[in-house]
Motif scaffolding. Structure first.
Motif, short mmCIF file in Angstrom:
data_model
loop_
_atom_site.label_atom_id
_atom_site.label_comp_id
_atom_site.label_asym_id
_atom_site.label_seq_id
_atom_site.Cartn_x
_atom_site.Cartn_y
_atom_site.Cartn_z
N UNK A 399 0.83 -1.21 0.00
CA UNK A 399 0.00 0.00 0.00
C UNK A 399 0.86 1.26 0.00
N UNK A 400 1.88 1.30 0.85
CA UNK A 400 2.76 2.46 0.92
C UNK A 400 3.49 2.66 -0.40
N UNK A 401 3.93 1.55 -1.02
CA UNK A 401 4.59 1.66 -2.32
C UNK A 401 3.64 2.22 -3.37
N UNK A 402 2.39 1.79 -3.33
CA UNK A 402 1.40 2.32 -4.27
C UNK A 402 1.15 3.80 -4.05
N UNK A 403 1.08 4.22 -2.79
CA UNK A 403 0.88 5.65 -2.49
C UNK A 403 2.06 6.47 -2.99
N UNK A 404 3.28 5.95 -2.80
CA UNK A 404 4.47 6.65 -3.28
C UNK A 404 4.45 6.78 -4.81
N UNK A 405 4.08 5.70 -5.50
CA UNK A 405 4.00 5.76 -6.96
C UNK A 405 2.91 6.71 -7.43
N UNK A 406 1.79 6.72 -6.71
CA UNK A 406 0.70 7.64 -7.06
C UNK A 406 1.15 9.10 -6.91
N UNK A 407 1.83 9.39 -5.81
CA UNK A 407 2.30 10.76 -5.58
C UNK A 407 3.29 11.19 -6.66
N UNK A 408 4.19 10.28 -7.01
CA UNK A 408 5.19 10.60 -8.03
C UNK A 408 4.53 10.80 -9.40
N UNK A 409 3.57 9.94 -9.71
CA UNK A 409 2.89 10.07 -11.00
C UNK A 409 2.08 11.36 -11.07
N UNK A 410 1.45 11.74 -9.96
CA UNK A 410 0.72 13.00 -9.92
C UNK A 410 1.67 14.18 -10.13
N UNK A 411 2.83 14.10 -9.51
CA UNK A 411 3.80 15.18 -9.65
C UNK A 411 4.26 15.30 -11.10
N UNK A 412 4.52 14.16 -11.74
CA UNK A 412 4.96 14.20 -13.14
C UNK A 412 3.85 14.71 -14.05
#
Length: 446
Positions: A399-412
């Motif tokens: 879950x934490x890994x998914x949240x981190x990927x989501x945040x990074x994708x939103x930033x990009x």
């Protein structure tokens, strides 16, 4: 007998101290006396903070001994000198004290290094966030204070009082005003959703461990994306939606592997997470214009009284009888101290979040937020010794890994949109200029 307040003796040496009865209602000078008391208590704190800054950052910066003996006078003099100088646009922002000529925040007449300020803010943010979770769990599950609505009402009353003290009296943050009745209604709606999310979160802590509530709370991005589409028809890229898959899968795995699973606690935690996401979406939608944007501290200043107004009658109806029985059995001083500390920590969560947001960037804040949840899980398991399984740990990690990927994708995605706007902006302006010039019969060179 009426309560009495000792008053300082008169100038005559032989005069005995006078004793005045406490007035039944606050007088016009009550606020002045409270502020005078706060200022008198600030002097020892000033000396302690100066010593701490010397120990951490080393000597060699700051004022002369005469200035250190009068830190408040030096601070006022420095503030007047800086206020008379024109500030660049990017420096014109509110601070809790005067700004130094180099833009750093002055603390008791000294300019604290930026790295130290950030480190202290992040440390206080972590401590207050984790502390309020542990205190809530301790009160609700181990001290017999089984009144989540009443506990939340106490939090909101404390936040209302401390917001008034810090903003309206001490001016740590410049106070703002609501400009219209419509804006008042919007803030009231946010306050209602805010108190709902806090109540549901406290209810969940009665039934499930802190570590499990943190795993469920990590799914906030999923609910935010769903509600943003449902309420605003706001869509994200396909790659952004794909990053939400591990967020959901990880919570499903952690829920199935949770030894202390409780359906009521699980539903309350999921509902609290959805309510937090709803508040975030509503805040972006209702306070979107520049004239209506409110910083988090002033927003809490308006939301907390609204939430307290809603929660107090709810607490009386839902928990009044049981709570009066609890009080009749006697409340220990330790319980009262724990409630006071818990209420103050609840306000500190919002204050430190405001400070961390001010001293860090968006990406750093996202990383710190994800790490904060993991730290809270480790600390709660170490303190409460609730059982955990390898599958549960794995699910939370996914879950934490998914949240981190989501945040990074939103930033990009945001960065790509900003670049696209910058690329198309001059082109559109050039086309408009060419069209206007051709209508005037002249050629434009762009």
């Amino acid at each position: 007998a009426a309560a009495t307040i000792p008053v300082a003796p008169s100038a005559a040496p032989s005069a005995a101290p006078r004793v005045l009865a406490r007035p039944e209602a606050p007088t016009a000078g009550t606020g002045g006396r409270v502020l005078a008391l706060l200022r008198s208590l600030a002097d020892p704190a000033t000396a302690l903070l100066d010593a701490l800054l010397d120990a951490l950052a080393g000597a060699g910066y700051g004022g002369a001994p005469t200035e250190r003996q009068q830190p408040h006078q030096h601070l006022r003099t420095q503030a007047q000198a800086v206020a008379s100088q024109p500030q660049p646009p990017h420096r014109q922002e509110s601070t809790t004290a005067a700004n130094s000529p180099r833009g750093g925040v002055l603390l008791m007449g000294r300019e604290a290094p930026a790295a130290m300020r950030t480190l202290l803010a992040v440390g206080a943010w972590y401590a207050s966030n984790i502390g309020v979770l542990l205190l809530n769990k301790t009160l609700l599950s181990y001290y017999g204070f089984r009144f989540p609505v009443t506990l939340t009402a106490i939090h909101m009353l404390a936040c209302s009082l401390l917001s008034y003290l810090c903003i309206d009296l001490m001016r740590l943050v410049p106070p703002v005003k609501l400009h219209s009745r419509e804006q008042l209604k919007r803030v009231g709606l946010l306050g209602a959703v805010f108190c709902l999310s806090v109540v549901l979160g406290n209810v969940s802590l009665r039934f499930i461990p802190v570590s499990f509530t943190q795993a469920i709370g990590a799914t906030t991005p999923f609910f935010t994306a769903v509600l943003a589409y449902a309420l605003q028809r706001r869509t994200e890229s396909a790659s952004t939606y794909l990053t939400l898959v591990p967020v959901v899968v990880g919570v499903v795995v952690a829920s199935k592997a949770e030894p202390s699973f409780n359906l009521a606690g699980f539903v309350a935690a999921i509902s609290a997470t959805a309510a937090r996401a709803l508040k975030s979406v509503l805040q972006g939608a209702l306070l979107s214009s520049e004239s209506e944007k409110i910083d988090s501290q002033n927003l809490l200043r308006f939301m907390a009284p609204t939430a307290a107004f809603i929660l107090l009658p709810c607490a009386i109806v839902a928990e009044g009888g049981a709570f009066m029985g609890f009080l009749s059995d006697g409340v220990s001083p330790g319980m009262l101290l724990l409630l006071l500390l818990n209420a103050c920590t609840a306000y500190a969560v919002n204050l430190t979040n405001f400070l961390v947001t001010k001293h860090t960037g968006a990406l750093t804040l996202q990383v710190l937020g994800n790490a904060k949840g993991a730290v809270a899980v480790v600390v709660s398991v170490a303190i409460f010794r609730n059982p955990v399984t390898l599958a549960g740990i794995l699910g939370y990690a996914v879950t934490i890994a998914g949240v981190a990927m989501y945040s990074e994708q939103k930033r990009r995605s945001k960065a790509a949109k900003d670049l696209a706007k910058e690329a198309t902006g001059p082109t559109l302006a050039a086309r408009a200029a060419n069209a206007a010039s051709s209508q005037n019969g002249s050629a434009a060179v762009v």
